[in-house]
Design a protein around this motif. Structure first.
Motif, PDB file in Angstrom:
ATOM      1  N   LEU A  58       1.176  -0.773   0.022  1.00 56.37           N
ATOM      2  CA  LEU A  58      -0.075  -0.044   0.011  1.00 56.37           C
ATOM      3  C   LEU A  58       0.604   0.908   0.241  1.00 56.37           C
ATOM      4  O   LEU A  58       1.885   1.387   1.131  1.00 56.37           O
ATOM      5  N   LEU A  59       0.731   2.303  -0.923  1.00 53.50           N
ATOM      6  CA  LEU A  59       1.250   3.143  -0.961  1.00 53.50           C
ATOM      7  C   LEU A  59       0.781   4.616  -0.101  1.00 53.50           C
ATOM      8  O   LEU A  59      -1.166   4.832  -1.484  1.00 53.50           O
ATOM      9  N   PRO A  60       0.988   4.646   0.989  1.00 54.24           N
ATOM     10  CA  PRO A  60      -0.369   5.473   1.553  1.00 54.24           C
ATOM     11  C   PRO A  60      -0.210   7.125   1.675  1.00 54.24           C
ATOM     12  O   PRO A  60       0.958   7.336   0.858  1.00 54.24           O
ATOM     13  N   CYS A  61      -1.390   7.984   0.879  1.00 55.91           N
ATOM     14  CA  CYS A  61      -1.380   9.344   0.980  1.00 55.91           C
ATOM     15  C   CYS A  61      -2.864   9.119   1.028  1.00 55.91           C
ATOM     16  O   CYS A  61      -3.619   9.806   1.311  1.00 55.91           O
ATOM     17  N   THR A  62      -3.246  11.209   2.227  1.00 55.66           N
ATOM     18  CA  THR A  62      -4.315  11.773   1.973  1.00 55.66           C
ATOM     19  C   THR A  62      -3.493  13.431   2.152  1.00 55.66           C
ATOM     20  O   THR A  62      -2.445  13.903   1.681  1.00 55.66           O
ATOM     21  N   TYR A  63      -5.050  14.072   1.601  1.00 55.93           N
ATOM     22  CA  TYR A  63      -4.975  15.427   2.149  1.00 55.93           C
ATOM     23  C   TYR A  63      -5.921  15.717   2.848  1.00 55.93           C
ATOM     24  O   TYR A  63      -6.547  15.214   3.345  1.00 55.93           O
ATOM     25  N   ALA A  64      -5.851  17.057   3.118  1.00 57.73           N
ATOM     26  CA  ALA A  64      -6.148  18.107   4.077  1.00 57.73           C
ATOM     27  C   ALA A  64      -6.068  19.341   3.574  1.00 57.73           C
ATOM     28  O   ALA A  64      -5.687  20.331   2.980  1.00 57.73           O
ATOM     29  N   SER A  65      -7.471  19.965   3.627  1.00 59.34           N
ATOM     30  CA  SER A  65      -7.731  21.404   3.822  1.00 59.34           C
ATOM     31  C   SER A  65      -8.969  22.060   4.590  1.00 59.34           C
ATOM     32  O   SER A  65      -9.889  21.375   4.688  1.00 59.34           O
ATOM     33  N   CYS A  66      -8.687  22.764   5.468  1.00 52.09           N
ATOM     34  CA  CYS A  66      -9.158  23.492   6.248  1.00 52.09           C
ATOM     35  C   CYS A  66     -10.379  24.584   6.096  1.00 52.09           C
ATOM     36  O   CYS A  66     -11.242  24.212   5.981  1.00 52.09           O
ATOM     37  N   VAL A 101     -11.151   7.290 -11.425  1.00 50.26           N
ATOM     38  CA  VAL A 101      -9.550   7.684 -11.548  1.00 50.26           C
ATOM     39  C   VAL A 101      -8.671   6.508 -12.572  1.00 50.26           C
ATOM     40  O   VAL A 101      -9.126   5.918 -13.536  1.00 50.26           O
ATOM     41  N   ASN A 102      -8.022   7.473 -13.601  1.00 48.77           N
ATOM     42  CA  ASN A 102      -7.067   7.009 -14.651  1.00 48.77           C
ATOM     43  C   ASN A 102      -6.134   6.243 -14.557  1.00 48.77           C
ATOM     44  O   ASN A 102      -5.641   7.434 -13.900  1.00 48.77           O
ATOM     45  N   VAL A 103      -6.058   5.045 -14.741  1.00 51.38           N
ATOM     46  CA  VAL A 103      -4.799   4.381 -14.213  1.00 51.38           C
ATOM     47  C   VAL A 103      -4.105   3.850 -15.406  1.00 51.38           C
ATOM     48  O   VAL A 103      -4.202   3.299 -16.098  1.00 51.38           O
ATOM     49  N   TYR A 104      -3.100   4.119 -15.095  1.00 51.19           N
ATOM     50  CA  TYR A 104      -1.879   3.775 -16.552  1.00 51.19           C
ATOM     51  C   TYR A 104      -0.783   2.841 -16.450  1.00 51.19           C
ATOM     52  O   TYR A 104       0.316   2.791 -16.554  1.00 51.19           O
ATOM     53  N   HIS A 105      -0.500   2.120 -15.166  1.00 50.47           N
ATOM     54  CA  HIS A 105      -0.167   0.903 -15.168  1.00 50.47           C
ATOM     55  C   HIS A 105      -1.014  -0.467 -14.445  1.00 50.47           C
ATOM     56  O   HIS A 105      -1.992   0.134 -13.988  1.00 50.47           O
ATOM     57  N   GLU A 106       0.085  -1.335 -15.396  1.00 53.86           N
ATOM     58  CA  GLU A 106      -0.857  -2.573 -15.168  1.00 53.86           C
ATOM     59  C   GLU A 106      -1.203  -3.011 -13.699  1.00 53.86           C
ATOM     60  O   GLU A 106      -2.058  -3.713 -13.084  1.00 53.86           O
ATOM     61  N   PHE A 110      -6.216   1.531  -7.223  1.00 57.01           N
ATOM     62  CA  PHE A 110      -6.583   2.804  -6.293  1.00 57.01           C
ATOM     63  C   PHE A 110      -7.315   2.599  -5.208  1.00 57.01           C
ATOM     64  O   PHE A 110      -8.598   2.189  -5.959  1.00 57.01           O
ATOM     65  N   VAL A 111      -7.290   2.810  -3.981  1.00 60.16           N
ATOM     66  CA  VAL A 111      -8.278   2.269  -3.124  1.00 60.16           C
ATOM     67  C   VAL A 111      -8.484   3.148  -1.708  1.00 60.16           C
ATOM     68  O   VAL A 111      -8.462   2.855  -1.408  1.00 60.16           O
ATOM     69  N   GLY A 112      -7.243   4.551  -2.361  1.00 57.45           N
ATOM     70  CA  GLY A 112      -8.791   5.710  -1.836  1.00 57.45           C
ATOM     71  C   GLY A 112      -9.838   5.675  -1.674  1.00 57.45           C
ATOM     72  O   GLY A 112     -11.189   4.955  -2.490  1.00 57.45           O
ATOM     73  N   SER A 113     -10.591   6.617  -1.119  1.00 56.35           N
ATOM     74  CA  SER A 113     -11.340   7.603  -0.611  1.00 56.35           C
ATOM     75  C   SER A 113     -11.821   8.399  -0.737  1.00 56.35           C
ATOM     76  O   SER A 113     -11.768   8.815   0.551  1.00 56.35           O
ATOM     77  N   ILE A 121      -2.618   3.962  -3.279  1.00 59.85           N
ATOM     78  CA  ILE A 121      -3.335   3.401  -4.266  1.00 59.85           C
ATOM     79  C   ILE A 121      -2.239   2.097  -3.519  1.00 59.85           C
ATOM     80  O   ILE A 121      -1.634   1.900  -3.200  1.00 59.85           O
ATOM     81  N   LEU A 122      -2.660   0.086  -3.765  1.00 61.23           N
ATOM     82  CA  LEU A 122      -1.705  -0.734  -4.517  1.00 61.23           C
ATOM     83  C   LEU A 122      -1.019  -0.749  -5.426  1.00 61.23           C
ATOM     84  O   LEU A 122      -0.976   0.079  -6.421  1.00 61.23           O
ATOM     85  N   LEU A 123       0.124  -1.551  -5.126  1.00 63.38           N
ATOM     86  CA  LEU A 123       0.770  -1.521  -6.271  1.00 63.38           C
ATOM     87  C   LEU A 123       1.543  -3.645  -6.198  1.00 63.38           C
ATOM     88  O   LEU A 123       1.700  -4.061  -5.253  1.00 63.38           O
TER      89      LEU A 123
END
Length: 232
Positions: A58-66, A101-106, A110-113, A121-123
């Motif tokens: 799992l390659l983790p990533c989250t975003y935040a905006s007040c 989501v447009n995925v360009y790698h086989e 994408f596993v986010g929400s 994303i998962l690799l």
């Protein structure tokens, strides 16, 4: 008239200076508020992962905006020796709406929400060639197109490294030995004090008993002497 013009110019200059100062303060405050509530992207406190060859990670990533998002754009890239390879990208229209989501790698999934501000994303079935830096990027038009990115490093190994616990075992053994020795010393000290107190009590009893015997013997001798004295 010259003095009046001079005074007027001076007053006008002060007014212009005050206006400029107020404008500068207002801009600074706006910039401060914007920067505090700005978009931020994070890959977590631990920004690297060591994984086995052939595993799925799992390659983790989250975003935040007040102040919220609108048409938030995000993507993932892989840094292939300086060449940025795009893995996927999408736009989140508003909060709570899932992106297309447009995925360009086989082997990327994408596993986010958007409901949890998650763009991970998962690799799948990683290889040694997959090792390196993965960049999570996001841009929020609602914040004047403010953007932010975070890097996650993947390390691929053929076997997991065993953690050397020798030092930990030695430290625990030493601490346990010290604690055990302290307890043993306290027990011995308690027993010694107990026996000393018992001996002291016995000595006191002996002294009292001896004193009583001496007193009784003294009275008996005196009576015998009195009986043996002839009358005149």
């Amino acid at each position: 008239m010259a003095s009046v013009d001079s005074t007027g110019s001076s007053v006008s200059g002060r007014l212009r200076s005050g206006d400029l100062l107020h404008t500068g303060l207002a801009v600074a405050l706006l910039l401060g508020v914007w920067s505090v509530g700005g978009l931020e992207v994070s890959t977590g406190k631990v920004t690297y992962l060591e994984a086995l060859n052939g595993s799925t990670v799992l390659l983790p990533c989250t975003y935040a905006s007040c102040i919220g998002i609108k048409n938030l754009y995000f993507n993932w890239h892989y840094n292939d020796n300086g060449t940025m390879l795009k893995l996927c990208e999408a736009v989140i229209p508003i909060e709570g709406v899932e992106p297309k989501v447009n995925v360009y790698h086989e082997r990327v999934e994408f596993v986010g929400s958007s409901k949890s501000n998650n763009i991970s994303i998962l690799l799948w079935n990683i290889t040694f060639e997959d090792a390196g830096e993965y960049i999570c990027f996001a841009r929020n038009p609602k914040e004047k197109y403010r953007n932010h990115s975070a890097v996650y490093t993947l390390i691929v190994v053929d076997q997991m490294t065993e953690v050397d616990t020798t030092l930990t075992t030695i430290i625990v053994s030493v601490v346990g030995g010290v604690v055990g020795l302290s307890i043993l010393v306290m027990v011995i000290k308690t027993l010694v004090v107990h026996f000393l107190l018992k001996d002291d009590e016995k000595n006191k009893e002996c002294l009292v008993s001896s004193g009583n015997d001496n007193t009784e013997n003294g009275h008996t001798g005196a009576k015998a002497d009195n009986k043996g004295t002839p009358k005149a």
